[in-house]
Every structure is written in structure tokens, then in C-alpha cells.
Scaffold this active site. Structure first.
Site, mmCIF file in Angstrom:
data_model
loop_
_atom_site.group_PDB
_atom_site.id
_atom_site.type_symbol
_atom_site.label_atom_id
_atom_site.label_comp_id
_atom_site.label_asym_id
_atom_site.label_seq_id
_atom_site.Cartn_x
_atom_site.Cartn_y
_atom_site.Cartn_z
ATOM 1 C CE LYS A 55 26.629 7.609 99.920
ATOM 2 N NZ LYS A 55 26.079 6.947 101.126
ATOM 3 N NE ARG A 253 24.068 0.440 106.761
ATOM 4 C CZ ARG A 253 24.314 1.157 105.655
ATOM 5 N NH1 ARG A 253 24.320 2.464 105.704
ATOM 6 N NH2 ARG A 253 24.512 0.565 104.504
#
Length: 267
Positions: A55, A253
Site C-alpha cells: 500500500k 477487525r
DNA sequence: CTAATCACCTGAAGGC
DNA sequence: TGCCTTCAGGTGATTA
């Protein structure tokens, strides 16, 4: 916000427009965007190449590297029509070209370093790198005692996957997110490898996923969110078996999965 | 080594 | 309308 496909979409747009351009000036509106220890003047440097690992966006300069991570809500906008509401950095380049860094949550980071290793030393192979073969992937899994969700989210082994594409890849390879990495069968590991590649490449073709904040360098939303099988599909029927898609917290998450189709390995 | 929790921030959405 | 809680495409530090 952005995972590998969104970052890839952005660099494909900025690459042809900023490569070869000289940086004239930087307006820094939120100084914490810059990691202090790396704060070195950028004016006068020329952008010679635009790359990506996971990323991280890597702007190779004639001297040093400018590395940008969008984190949750960062956007790189080329010549935006209006001043963005959450402008943190504005980079002026020769010819009047401007690249705005808009970032609602202020988590995004810019690093200026001599060697990219200073920032990326803990980052594994890019998820789409040719050197990352199925064999290499299986070996990494075998050595890890981590849960598969944490393994894929950690950028130490494979770089680029985030919460959306981890959930989609596990669903498509029929692996339960609570599975233990080292306990996956060889077949399951092979499926996972193949599905990760398919999921990421498809999302790139769709110009990424837009849930709320993500925009490409032209300010446009992506389309991949229209094709999710499990992400944010809790309560809806599984497209394969009709069971209800669940959402529960795994590895910290929100995790979406089909309790019928996705097999638990180990634990 | 792995896992869990908090910290960093803002804003949207839902409950009451 | 408004207040409070929870949650969000990420990651890094700290603590069990």
C-alpha cells in the site's frame, strides 16, 4: 480505506503525469503528515519514477525517495477543481501541476528518505509480485502460527491486502477466517493464493472499491464494491449456499464470512 | 512468537 | 433536535 487495488489505480493515474516533473514547493498544512525524523527539503528534486509496494506509493526522486501511505482516508488528487476540504499537503510541480493530499482522519504519512528500506524494512513481498509464487506462499503459511486473518492483514509476509480483500479472498477460497495459517491443507493454500490474485486483479480492473472516502487521482469513485460476496454483506444470503453471512470481530477487525461454505482448519 | 488493546483522528449512523 | 456510543479500506507501540 485504500488497499492494493486502490493504490495501484492511483499510481497508474499519477505516473504518466508527474514522472519527470520537478518539485517546486510544498505547502504543509498538517505537519504530522510528515514523519519528523525524515523531514528533509524536497524543493528542487525531480520525480524520476513512480512505484508501489503493497500500500506504499514510492516516488523515486533524482536524490532520495518520497514514500506516501494513504492509511484510512488519504487521497492524492491531481489538479483538483476546488481546494479539498481536508487538505494536508499541497505539492507544486513545474508547469503549474499540483498534487493535493486530502486526508480527513489525518492518519496518512509522507516520508522522505535516502533509501526506501528505511520505511519498508518490515514489509513483505507485494501481493502481485512475480517472485511471490504459490510455493513461496505455502512455505510462509507453514511457518506461521498465526490465525489466517491476522497473517494476511499483517504486511510482513504479503503486502497489499487489507480488510476487504482478505475477507473476499477467504470466502472465495472457502477458508474460515479463524483457521490457523500452518494448518491449511496444501489444496486450500493453493486456492487461497489463486483467489488473492484474482480478487486483487479484478478490483484493479474496477478501479478499486469505494466505501466512503476512496477517490482516485481524478476524484472518481471505484466500482469493485458492487461485486462484494461477503464484505458488508452480513445478514444477506451466501451466493453459494444461501446461509446467512455473518460478521464478527476477528484479529480486531470486523470480519465477514459464510459459516457453512468456509471450512475451519485447525484450532 | 502470537494476541489483544490502545492510540492516532474525524465523521457518519443508530439508539434513546 | 441532540447527546452518546460504535464503527470505519491502517498500522505501530505496548502489554500480556
Amino acid at each position: 480505506m485504500p488497499e492494493l487495488p486502490e493504490v495501484e489505480t492511483v499510481i497508474r493515474e499519477i505516473r504518466p503525469r508527474i514522472t519527470g516533473k520537478k518539485i517546486e514547493k510544498l505547502d504543509v498544512l498538517w505537519p504530522k503528515t510528515f514523519e519528523h525524523r525524515f523531514r528533509i527539503p524536497l524543493a528542487g528534486r525531480t520525480i524520476v519514477q513512480v512505484d508501489r509496494i503493497g500500500k506504499y506509493i514510492i516516488l523515486k526522486l533524482d536524490k532520495g525517495n518520497l514514500i506516501i501511505h494513504l492509511r484510512m482516508s488519504g487521497q492524492l488528487l491531481l489538479n483538483p477543481a476546488a481546494i479539498p476540504a481536508h487538505l494536508r499537503v499541497l505539492m507544486h510541480m513545474e508547469g503549474g501541476l499540483r498534487m493535493a493530499f486530502n486526508d480527513v482522519r489525518k492518519f496518512g504519512r509522507w516520508y522522505f528518505v535516502q533509501s526506501e528500506k528505511e520505511v519498508l524494512k518490515q514489509i513483505g513481498m507485494d501481493a502481485l509480485a512475480p517472485e511471490l509464487t504459490c510455493t513461496v506462499f505455502k512455505k510462509m503459511l507453514k511457518k506461521s502460527g498465526m490465525g489466517i486473518k491476522a497473517f494476511l492483514l499483517s504486511q510482513r509476509f504479503i503486502a497489499g491486502l487489507g480488510n476487504i480483500y482478505v475477507d473476499e479472498s477467504l470466502f472465495r477460497s472457502r477458508i474460515h477466517p479463524l483457521s490457523v495459517s500452518a494448518k491449511l491443507s496444501a489444496e486450500a493454500a493453493g486456492r487461497l493464493f489463486a483467489e488473492i490474485r484474482k480478487v486483487l486483479n479484478f478490483a484493479i480492473d474496477q478501479m478499486g472499491s469505494t466505501i466512503s472516502d476512496y477517490r482516485d487521482a481524478n476524484g472518481k469513485v471505484g466500482n469493485a464494491q458492487n461485486f462484494f460476496y461477503v464484505y458488508q454483506q452480513q445478514g444477506r444470503p451466501c451466493v453459494t449456499c444461501g446461509a446467512t453471512i455473518l460478521k464478527q470481530k476477528i484479529s480486531g477487525r470486523g470480519t465477514h464470512f459464510c459459516p457453512e461454505c468456509q471450512k475451519l482448519y485447525g484450532r
